[in-house]
Design a protein around this motif. Structure first.
Motif, PDB file in Angstrom:
ATOM      1  N   GLN A 151       0.858  -1.098   0.235  1.00 46.98           N
ATOM      2  CA  GLN A 151       0.232   0.118   0.543  1.00 46.98           C
ATOM      3  C   GLN A 151       0.770   0.657   0.000  1.00 46.98           C
ATOM      4  N   THR A 152       2.338   0.931   0.527  1.00 47.82           N
ATOM      5  CA  THR A 152       3.309   2.926   0.649  1.00 47.82           C
ATOM      6  C   THR A 152       3.475   2.100  -0.786  1.00 47.82           C
ATOM      7  N   TYR A 153       4.125   1.754  -1.175  1.00 48.66           N
ATOM      8  CA  TYR A 153       4.451   1.825  -2.827  1.00 48.66           C
ATOM      9  C   TYR A 153       3.284   2.335  -3.742  1.00 48.66           C
ATOM     10  N   GLU A 154       1.905   2.018  -3.568  1.00 51.71           N
ATOM     11  CA  GLU A 154       1.052   2.480  -4.292  1.00 51.71           C
ATOM     12  C   GLU A 154       0.869   4.177  -3.921  1.00 51.71           C
ATOM     13  N   ALA A 155       0.741   4.781  -3.063  1.00 50.97           N
ATOM     14  CA  ALA A 155       1.299   5.413  -2.368  1.00 50.97           C
ATOM     15  C   ALA A 155       2.029   6.151  -2.475  1.00 50.97           C
ATOM     16  N   LYS A 192       0.388   6.344   3.512  1.00 54.13           N
ATOM     17  CA  LYS A 192      -0.005   7.745   3.107  1.00 54.13           C
ATOM     18  C   LYS A 192       1.291   7.711   2.521  1.00 54.13           C
ATOM     19  N   GLY A 193       2.652   7.152   2.850  1.00 56.21           N
ATOM     20  CA  GLY A 193       3.743   8.587   2.481  1.00 56.21           C
ATOM     21  C   GLY A 193       3.918   9.409   3.447  1.00 56.21           C
ATOM     22  N   SER A 194       3.256  10.217   3.848  1.00 60.44           N
ATOM     23  CA  SER A 194       3.790  11.398   4.919  1.00 60.44           C
ATOM     24  C   SER A 194       5.546  11.267   5.547  1.00 60.44           C
ATOM     25  N   PRO A 195       6.475  12.464   5.420  1.00 64.35           N
ATOM     26  CA  PRO A 195       7.018  11.707   7.111  1.00 64.35           C
ATOM     27  C   PRO A 195       6.626  12.264   8.148  1.00 64.35           C
ATOM     28  N   ILE A 196       7.644  10.950   8.919  1.00 61.95           N
ATOM     29  CA  ILE A 196       7.177  11.493  10.311  1.00 61.95           C
ATOM     30  C   ILE A 196       8.071  10.980  11.090  1.00 61.95           C
ATOM     31  N   ILE A 197       7.796  11.652  12.541  1.00 65.49           N
ATOM     32  CA  ILE A 197       8.999  11.143  13.706  1.00 65.49           C
ATOM     33  C   ILE A 197       8.879   9.652  13.640  1.00 65.49           C
ATOM     34  N   GLN A 198      10.727   9.676  13.028  1.00 63.30           N
ATOM     35  CA  GLN A 198      11.331   8.453  14.122  1.00 63.30           C
ATOM     36  C   GLN A 198      11.711   7.915  15.210  1.00 63.30           C
ATOM     37  N   PRO A 199      10.623   6.913  15.939  1.00 63.03           N
ATOM     38  CA  PRO A 199      10.860   6.782  17.166  1.00 63.03           C
ATOM     39  C   PRO A 199      12.282   6.152  18.068  1.00 63.03           C
ATOM     40  N   MET A 200      13.169   6.784  17.335  1.00 62.73           N
ATOM     41  CA  MET A 200      14.698   5.745  17.487  1.00 62.73           C
ATOM     42  C   MET A 200      15.612   7.700  17.328  1.00 62.73           C
ATOM     43  N   ASN A 211       0.353 -17.228  -0.345  1.00 62.23           N
ATOM     44  CA  ASN A 211       0.247 -16.768  -1.180  1.00 62.23           C
ATOM     45  C   ASN A 211       0.384 -15.597  -1.765  1.00 62.23           C
ATOM     46  N   VAL A 212       1.715 -14.997  -2.443  1.00 59.41           N
ATOM     47  CA  VAL A 212       1.426 -13.616  -2.519  1.00 59.41           C
ATOM     48  C   VAL A 212       1.622 -13.675  -3.975  1.00 59.41           C
ATOM     49  N   SER A 213       1.559 -12.510  -4.725  1.00 60.61           N
ATOM     50  CA  SER A 213       2.012 -12.191  -6.693  1.00 60.61           C
ATOM     51  C   SER A 213       3.398 -11.949  -6.463  1.00 60.61           C
ATOM     52  N   PHE A 214       4.203 -12.166  -7.618  1.00 60.11           N
ATOM     53  CA  PHE A 214       5.120 -11.803  -7.827  1.00 60.11           C
ATOM     54  C   PHE A 214       5.466  -9.772  -7.540  1.00 60.11           C
ATOM     55  N   GLU A 215       4.297  -9.823  -8.950  1.00 57.13           N
ATOM     56  CA  GLU A 215       4.226  -8.028  -7.789  1.00 57.13           C
ATOM     57  C   GLU A 215       3.628  -7.362  -6.482  1.00 57.13           C
ATOM     58  N   VAL A 216       3.658  -8.091  -6.035  1.00 59.20           N
ATOM     59  CA  VAL A 216       3.193  -7.774  -4.731  1.00 59.20           C
ATOM     60  C   VAL A 216       4.373  -7.643  -3.841  1.00 59.20           C
ATOM     61  N   THR A 217       4.940  -8.894  -3.872  1.00 59.05           N
ATOM     62  CA  THR A 217       6.349  -9.105  -3.098  1.00 59.05           C
ATOM     63  C   THR A 217       7.489  -8.294  -3.593  1.00 59.05           C
ATOM     64  N   GLN A 218       7.602  -8.275  -4.898  1.00 58.49           N
ATOM     65  CA  GLN A 218       8.766  -6.997  -5.148  1.00 58.49           C
ATOM     66  C   GLN A 218       8.664  -5.675  -5.198  1.00 58.49           C
ATOM     67  N   LYS A 219       7.454  -5.034  -5.585  1.00 61.31           N
ATOM     68  CA  LYS A 219       6.667  -3.700  -5.045  1.00 61.31           C
ATOM     69  C   LYS A 219       6.948  -3.620  -3.082  1.00 61.31           C
ATOM     70  N   ALA A 220       7.078  -4.570  -2.622  1.00 62.65           N
ATOM     71  CA  ALA A 220       7.093  -4.096  -0.927  1.00 62.65           C
ATOM     72  C   ALA A 220       8.415  -4.461  -0.646  1.00 62.65           C
ATOM     73  N   HIS A 221       9.129  -5.296  -1.006  1.00 66.31           N
ATOM     74  CA  HIS A 221      10.707  -5.271  -0.465  1.00 66.31           C
ATOM     75  C   HIS A 221      11.552  -3.784  -1.402  1.00 66.31           C
ATOM     76  N   ASN A 222      10.977  -3.620  -2.713  1.00 66.89           N
ATOM     77  CA  ASN A 222      11.717  -3.249  -3.253  1.00 66.89           C
ATOM     78  C   ASN A 222      11.458  -1.160  -2.364  1.00 66.89           C
TER      79      ASN A 222
END
Length: 664
Positions: free
Chosen positions: A9-13, A305-313, A270-281
């Motif tokens: 979902q982050t890739y698509e956003a 959503k893709g917005s920058p956020i504050i990192q916990p560390m 089972n996940v599709s080739f496109e999903v695992t590629q997009k998720a790992h990228n």
């Protein structure tokens, strides 16, 4: 499966974000790799020139198998690959590694002969079919061979400088293999402004179309709920280009891993080739942009959503800010976290902060205002999702998710605010930061690294597993409002009490540990004991442990003042006996009190005002004790550090000029 869904979902956003080309997510069907040799040809496949690249990472086309290749016969990449793949004459030049030219040539031929061909891929194919890649590189002075045209494995000519290729290639026992050099291509075409193949988006898309249309049979993808080409191999190189560890892997064909009631892994998940590629990228992209790295451990937080956020560390930096103007609203930045007092005076008088004022509420209000005014809080809606994920690998080939949580924006930001509010305390800047113009004392929550050092000291630098373990335990305290682990708090307290173990020129490091220990105990007390402490001296706190801490601080101040006036540079008796004082306060206080007598007499004549004020302070603290609790030799809790540190800072804030005017 939820982490794959969130990353997909982050890739698509992210595709809808207006990001520059250099900051965009890597396209699917590609993999990152460090290139060593850059060959330029023309569109007819004729060699033009070549050069050696230093620390250059490129994005090259890859098949599902080659993206995570391993073993003795790794599959080829379709365009850019090592010399042992692209050079037909590699073996003729004495290459020690096996040649995979035939497989490479076959894969490239299938691409250029398809309907998804590309002009630059055709040019590369024409060139490698000539079978003289090694010959051209040797002639161009890129690769080197001896008189018998055998590739050199080391440089023996002391009269000539070592070639650049020999510097960039990895060595094993002083020897290297030139066939390991990865080749990337540029194709100069008339009217084309982007000859580099790894930057040409049209070539990238041509390969993506070819690869997807030649994938495996369609199956149900459990992420999208649609029929699509199923993934067989999942990508590696998640944290860096040399990372071989995978989040999803299997060896059922050789190890016969037990699969329970399922006949094959696709029936379970089972996940599709496109999903695992997009998720790992997407995961690679997020780690590169905002990941917290701790050796092989990675902690990453992101908004779907893709917005920058504050990192916990995220570590707060120390910058002077005009806090009177914070209502105007600042953007979020690392340098905005530290609360400081009278910043206009810090540059000239770094110790002039008013430590008697409790700015805890103001600090919390300021931090909350920053969260509300930050870019992430503005661009996120109440129903958006924030993900916090921790990754680590126990072996070179297997990686695991050590932490995973989904948060709503309000929950995540409020938990982060609570962490920085509950554990805020006066912190000591390092000598280097002070020399750079930073204030000596500042109010904020200690950084993750400062906490690790305060708990275990220098051993943390050489013990990766211990460092990872502490980071994993600290993360839920930040993101989920969990209590500070009691063993971490106690160990930090014990090290802060062991002041005698620090040399006189290392007292700034001890002061850093003291600030961290106070911050951890304050956070522990708030979350576990329901006890709140002000970030200033509490004169109405009549707790035995707190009062004993104040006594120790006054005694140290008296002796330190006398030593400074005499030009002596050594630890005070209060400092040397601090650990013993924490274990047996009543009996140790007698020793410290007796040791002050010579200093009272030494200071009485010249600094009578100072003596009067300090004796008055001692009497006030002693008068606040309950007689029974004062005479007890029971060990002190970590609360005594809060009293000690608060009283110490309050005394240090008084100027020497003011002390002199009080002489009798």
């Amino acid at each position: 499966m939820s982490w794959l869904t969130r990353l997909y979902q982050t890739y698509e956003a992210a595709q809808a974000l207006d990001l520059p080309l250099s900051e965009q997510i890597m396209p699917i069907c590609h993999t990152p790799q460090n290139a060593h040799i850059h060959i330029t040809i023309n569109e007819q496949g004729e060699f033009l020139r070549a050069s050696v690249l230093e620390k250059t990472q490129i994005i090259l086309p890859a098949t599902e198998e080659s993206a995570g290749r391993a073993g003795s016969k790794p599959p080829p990449h379709p365009l850019c690959d090592k010399l042992q793949y692209v050079a037909a004459d590699y073996k003729a030049y004495g290459g020690a590694k096996p040649s995979f030219y035939d497989k490479y040539c076959q894969l490239l031929e299938s691409w250029v002969s398809s309907s998804f061909t590309h002009l630059k891929a055709q040019a590369v194919y024409r060139y490698i079919r000539k079978g003289r890649v090694m010959a051209d590189l040797v002639a161009a002075g890129i690769c080197f061979a001896d008189e018998e045209l055998q590739l050199l494995t080391s440089w023996q000519d002391n009269e000539q400088p070592q070639p650049l290729l020999f510097k960039v290639l990895p060595k094993e026992k002083g020897h290297l293999e030139q066939g390991s050099a990865l080749v990337c291509w540029s194709v100069e075409c008339v009217g084309d402004k982007c000859p580099e193949t790894w930057k040409d988006t049209s070539l990238q898309q041509a390969w993506i179309d070819f690869d997807i249309n030649n994938s495996s049979n369609a199956e149900l993808c459990l992420v999208t709920g649609k029929e699509a080409a199923a993934a067989v191999n999942h990508p590696a190189k998640i944290r860096h280009t040399g990372d071989k560890a995978k989040l999803i892997s299997s060896n059922d064909k050789s190890g016969y891993t037990f699969r329970g009631r399922f006949f094959d892994s696709h029936q379970a998940a089972n996940v599709s080739f496109e999903v695992t590629q997009k998720a790992h990228n997407t995961l690679r992209w997020l780690i590169e942009r905002q990941g917290y790295r701790n050796g092989e451990q990675v902690i990453i937080a992101w908004a779907v959503k893709g917005s920058p956020i504050i990192q916990p560390m995220e570590d707060p930096d120390l910058e002077d800010k005009d806090y009177d103007n914070f209502e105007a609203g600042w953007g979020w930045g690392d340098d905005d976290l530290a609360e400081q007092v009278a910043p206009t005076e810090h540059s000239q008088q770094p110790d002039s902060a008013d430590h008697t004022r409790d700015l805890g509420k103001r600090f919390g209000h300021l931090f909350r205002h920053k969260l509300k005014g930050s870019h992430s809080a503005v661009s996120l809606s109440a129903t958006d999702t924030i993900v916090v994920m921790g990754l680590d690998s126990a072996t070179p080939g297997r990686m695991g998710i050590t932490y995973y949580r989904d948060f709503l924006p309000y929950e995540y930001l409020s938990n982060l605010e609570a962490w920085h509010r509950d554990c805020a305390w006066w912190q000591r800047a390092s000598k280097e930061k002070q020399q750079a113009g930073k204030p000596k004392w500042y109010r904020c929550t200690p950084s993750a690294w400062a906490i690790l050092q305060a708990v275990y000291g220098d051993i943390i630098k050489s013990n990766e597993s211990l460092k990872k373990n502490l980071s994993e335990r600290l993360l839920p305290c930040i993101t989920e409002r969990r209590s500070i682990p009691v063993d971490m708090m106690r160990r930090a307290t014990q090290r802060a009490a062991q002041r005698h173990s620090f040399k006189i020129d290392e007292q700034w490091q001890w002061e850093q540990n003291l600030g961290v220990a106070c911050a951890l105990y304050r956070g522990y007390a708030i979350r576990q004991l329901g006890r709140k402490y002000a970030m200033a001296l509490e004169t109405d706190n009549h707790s035995r442990d707190y009062l004993y801490g104040r006594l120790l601080a006054i005694a140290e101040n008296v002796e330190q003042f006398a030593l400074n006036k005499a030009g002596e540079k050594r630890l005070t008796n209060a400092a040397r006996l601090m650990q013993r004082f924490a274990d047996r306060p009543f009996s140790t206080w007698k020793t410290i009190e007796l040791s002050l007598q010579p200093y009272w007499h030494r200071l009485q004549g010249t600094y009578g005002g100072f003596v009067f004020n300090r004796k008055k302070a001692l009497d006030e603290v002693l008068g606040a004790f309950d007689s029974e609790s004062f005479s007890s030799d029971k060990a002190l809790s970590a609360e005594f550090l809060l009293g000690f540190h608060s009283q110490r800072l309050e005394l240090m804030a008084k100027k020497a000029e003011t002390e002199l005017t009080e002489q009798e």
